[in-house]
Design an enzyme around this catalytic site. Structure first.
Site, mmCIF file in Angstrom:
data_model
loop_
_atom_site.group_PDB
_atom_site.id
_atom_site.type_symbol
_atom_site.label_atom_id
_atom_site.label_comp_id
_atom_site.label_asym_id
_atom_site.label_seq_id
_atom_site.Cartn_x
_atom_site.Cartn_y
_atom_site.Cartn_z
ATOM 1 N N LYS A 104 0.831 -1.207 0.000
ATOM 2 C CA LYS A 104 0.000 0.000 0.000
ATOM 3 C C LYS A 104 0.865 1.257 0.000
ATOM 4 C CE LYS A 104 0.499 1.669 4.334
ATOM 5 N NZ LYS A 104 0.628 3.084 4.788
ATOM 6 N N SER A 151 -0.891 11.108 4.091
ATOM 7 C CA SER A 151 -0.034 9.953 3.825
ATOM 8 C C SER A 151 1.308 10.447 3.291
ATOM 9 C CB SER A 151 -0.688 9.038 2.779
ATOM 10 O OG SER A 151 0.274 8.177 2.194
#
Length: 338
Positions: free
Chosen positions: A197, A260
């Site tokens: 991911k 992120s």
């Protein structure tokens, strides 16, 4: 259900690594009522936590419990009942080797870094088995931004542990009313999801930075999930694991917010910056940058197609420009979806 009710939590918890995520997990354990000792690489961070109850470097402006104590010395964690290992993935082996003199037989170590080690293509549980074979392993993964977890915002994650009794004890140790871990036994799946991911979040950031639209974003997440599942299953994981928090959950979070670190690197690359410019000024590690070449190599070694991860690795290495990599990805031979 009974195994969780009867499980006895560990009381003395050590956390190795006082970056944003390590500090957040230490805050969770302290909130759960445990005696927590957080090991910091930088003595000034330990001093900041002990005297001002803040990690001024990695989690500024977030108050930490006064009961949370910090140290710069790994030896101080020698009598902990449970240790959370939270260094960057590429430093996990060296960190565990440094901790080796203080590890008692059977010490449970929860691996909290997400990545594939460059050079060996090892997942973190393989690194632990090679460096501290006397330890008992678990893996913590899932959709979780450190600052949100440290503030006590609701979060659900995956704890993977082969030993169900040990897993239940760890759950009882770190669970709070705002931090909810779910137990599985598939450590490989939990690690594969976390590692891929990060790489896929860079791809999502590139797409966003290039202004490719929401359709492209959705396609990247969906086809990225297919890559994640293919590699995880090839490594011995259960496909079902990838539909959970440590797979799809973590992928959606990391690909959907510039919070992120990996997506923010991709945003910069998609906006025309070089990798050096994208990383400039960042003190926290974007794990996907280092894991991308290892993931690419692992896929090739396992005979698993990972076109999006391959694209990211070639962009990061300078082998292809963003436009060239996107063109190559979109001109791949047509195929069925399944």
């Amino acid at each position: 259900m009974t195994q969780f009710q009867e499980a006895q939590p560990f009381q003395k918890v050590g956390v190795i690594g006082a970056g944003a995520w390590g500090t957040a997990l230490a805050a969770v354990a302290a909130r759960a009522g445990r005696e927590v000792l957080l090991q910091c690489r930088e003595p000034e961070v330990a001093e900041s936590i002990n005297s001002r109850h803040q990690n001024h470097l990695y989690l500024p402006n977030i108050e930490l419990a006064p009961e949370l104590k910090a140290t710069a010395d790994l030896a101080d964690l020698a009598d902990c009942d449970l240790v959370l290992a939270v260094p960057p993935a590429q430093h996990m082996r060296a960190t565990l080797k440094a901790f080796a003199p203080y590890v008692k037989d059977g010490l449970p170590i929860v691996l909290c870094a997400k990545g594939v080690e460059r050079g060996s293509d090892c997942l973190m549980n393989e690194v632990l088995a090679a460096t501290l074979p006397q330890a008992r392993a678990a893996v913590l993964s899932g959709p979780s931004f450190a600052a949100e977890v440290a503030r006590g915002l609701p979060t659900a994650v995956t704890l993977a542990c082969k030993d169900a009794e040990l897993g239940a004890r760890i759950l009882k140790t770190i669970a709070t009313t705002t931090f909810r871990p779910y137990l599985i036994d598939d450590m490989v799946g939990a690690e594969a999801g976390g590692a891929l991911k990060n790489v896929l979040a860079i791809a999502a950031g590139i797409s966003e930075g290039k202004g490719l639209g929401r359709s492209a974003h959705a396609a990247l997440i969906t086809r990225g999930f297919a890559e994640m599942t293919r590699l995880a299953v090839a490594l011995g994981a259960e496909a079902e694991t990838m539909g959970g928090l440590c797979g799809m959950g973590d992928l959606v979070l990391s690909c959907s917010s510039p919070q992120s670190r990996n997506m923010s690197v991709g945003l910069a690359l998609g906006g025309g910056k070089t990798l050096a410019e994208a990383l400039e000024g960042k003190i926290s590690v974007a794990e996907g940058v280092e894991s991308a070449p290892a993931v690419k190599h692992l896929g090739e070694k396992m005979g698993v197609e990972l076109p999006i991860c391959h694209m990211v690795a070639t962009i990061l290495s300078g082998e292809a420009s963003v436009d060239e990599a996107i063109g190559e990805l979109m001109s791949r031979p047509l195929k069925t979806e399944r």
